[in-house]
Design a protein around this motif. Structure first.
Motif, short mmCIF file in Angstrom:
data_model
loop_
_atom_site.label_atom_id
_atom_site.label_comp_id
_atom_site.label_asym_id
_atom_site.label_seq_id
_atom_site.Cartn_x
_atom_site.Cartn_y
_atom_site.Cartn_z
N ASN A 1 -13.72 -1.64 -7.15
CA ASN A 1 -13.90 -2.38 -5.90
C ASN A 1 -15.19 -3.19 -5.93
O ASN A 1 -15.24 -4.34 -5.48
CB ASN A 1 -13.92 -1.41 -4.70
N ASN A 2 -16.26 -2.58 -6.45
CA ASN A 2 -17.53 -3.29 -6.59
C ASN A 2 -17.40 -4.46 -7.56
O ASN A 2 -17.99 -5.53 -7.34
CB ASN A 2 -18.63 -2.34 -7.05
N CYS A 3 -16.64 -4.23 -8.63
CA CYS A 3 -16.39 -5.31 -9.59
C CYS A 3 -15.71 -6.49 -8.91
O CYS A 3 -16.08 -7.65 -9.14
CB CYS A 3 -15.52 -4.81 -10.75
N TYR A 4 -14.71 -6.18 -8.09
CA TYR A 4 -13.97 -7.25 -7.42
C TYR A 4 -14.88 -8.00 -6.45
O TYR A 4 -14.81 -9.23 -6.35
CB TYR A 4 -12.78 -6.66 -6.68
N GLN A 5 -15.76 -7.29 -5.76
CA GLN A 5 -16.69 -7.95 -4.85
C GLN A 5 -17.66 -8.85 -5.62
O GLN A 5 -17.94 -9.99 -5.21
CB GLN A 5 -17.46 -6.90 -4.04
N THR B 1 0.83 -1.21 0.00
CA THR B 1 0.00 0.00 0.00
C THR B 1 0.86 1.25 0.00
O THR B 1 0.58 2.22 -0.73
CB THR B 1 -0.93 0.01 1.23
N THR C 1 -12.43 4.03 -9.01
CA THR C 1 -11.85 2.99 -8.16
C THR C 1 -12.94 2.29 -7.33
O THR C 1 -12.84 1.10 -7.06
CB THR C 1 -10.76 3.56 -7.23
N ASN C 2 -13.97 3.05 -6.93
CA ASN C 2 -15.10 2.43 -6.22
C ASN C 2 -15.81 1.42 -7.12
O ASN C 2 -16.25 0.35 -6.67
CB ASN C 2 -16.08 3.49 -5.73
N TYR C 3 -15.95 1.78 -8.39
CA TYR C 3 -16.54 0.85 -9.36
C TYR C 3 -15.70 -0.43 -9.45
O TYR C 3 -16.24 -1.55 -9.45
CB TYR C 3 -16.63 1.52 -10.73
N GLU D 1 -6.90 -1.52 -12.44
CA GLU D 1 -6.35 -0.98 -11.19
C GLU D 1 -4.96 -0.40 -11.44
O GLU D 1 -4.59 0.62 -10.84
CB GLU D 1 -6.30 -2.08 -10.13
N GLU E 1 -7.42 -6.26 -12.64
CA GLU E 1 -6.03 -5.98 -12.27
C GLU E 1 -5.41 -4.94 -13.19
O GLU E 1 -4.72 -4.02 -12.73
CB GLU E 1 -5.22 -7.28 -12.33
#
Length: 229
Positions: A149-153, A16, A145-147, A193, A190
């Motif tokens: 994160n939602n994709c990853y979930q 990070t 980036t929130n999108y 990101e 990936e």
């Protein structure tokens, strides 16, 4: 200067911290950022440093050259592909362990997975269009980036649903396409990101192409499924 010095971080910095330091420096020195201290040559060095230190396996090799402590890491993409392949082989061997009807599989596995895949893929172009208004705007980047994160979930949900039941042999081809489509989605997330960190259009283009491939594979699965309805 070594790569840690270029990124202005300690040698024991976390992933990070590496990402945050790289993004901060890229925004400061990127030629397109309109900053007075834009520096093309430094961007090349930053990219080289980040490419090594952001990858656990490459970082381990690099740290060995600097005589630092061994870092035990496995490349995510390789690990992901190997896990999916291993699960698929294991799943085929376990098909006889449960009596799971064909109709139930379509209802409880295919339909929710197909929905989650569409939920991931369909908004991408609109998200990219919104972000293109100003890639360097922190608020717009946060939305993007929130999108992701939602994709990853949603990807994890779809993967877990697909792994929750044996695949009937009749639907082996459909199940394989779902696996392959999710694999492309994982790789696409990936790459996207990486774009949010590097601002390099190459990663945006690659991520978009991987999502497009996943959509084509999902459509093939839908066409195969229609034969059984």
């Amino acid at each position: 200067m070594n790569y840690y010095e270029i990124l202005q971080i300690e040698i024991n910095a976390s992933a990070t911290e590496i990402k945050q330091a790289y993004r901060r420096l890229v925004k400061e020195f990127h030629p397109d950022s309109n900053h007075k201290n834009a520096n093309h040559d430094l961007i090349i060095k930053l990219n080289a440093a980040y490419e090594v230190l952001s990858d656990a396996k490459n970082r381990h090799i690099y740290d060995q050259k600097l005589n630092q402590q061994f870092v035990n890491a496995v490349n995510y993409r390789q690990n992901n592909s190997e896990n999916i392949s291993a699960y698929y082989q294991q799943n085929r061997q376990q098909q006889k362990q449960r009596d799971f009807s064909q109709f139930q599989w379509l209802k409880e596995i295919y339909l929710p997975v197909n929905y989650l895949i569409s939920k991931i893929i369909l908004p991408l172009e609109k998200e990219i269009e919104d972000l293109s208004a100003d890639v360097f705007d922190d608020n717009l980047m946060l939305i993007f980036t929130n999108y992701l994160n939602n994709c990853y979930q949603d990807f994890n949900k779809a993967r877990n649903i697909l792994a929750s039941q044996p695949n009937p042999s009749l639907y082996a081809g459909i199940a394989a396409n779902l696996y392959y489509g999710l694999n492309h989605i994982s790789d696409g997330i990936e790459e996207l990101e990486r774009f949010t960190i590097t601002y390099d259009d190459y990663y945006l283009h690659t991520g978009r192409e991987l999502f497009n491939l996943a959509e084509e594979i999902n459509q093939e699965a839908a066409q195969m499924m229609e034969r059984f309805i």
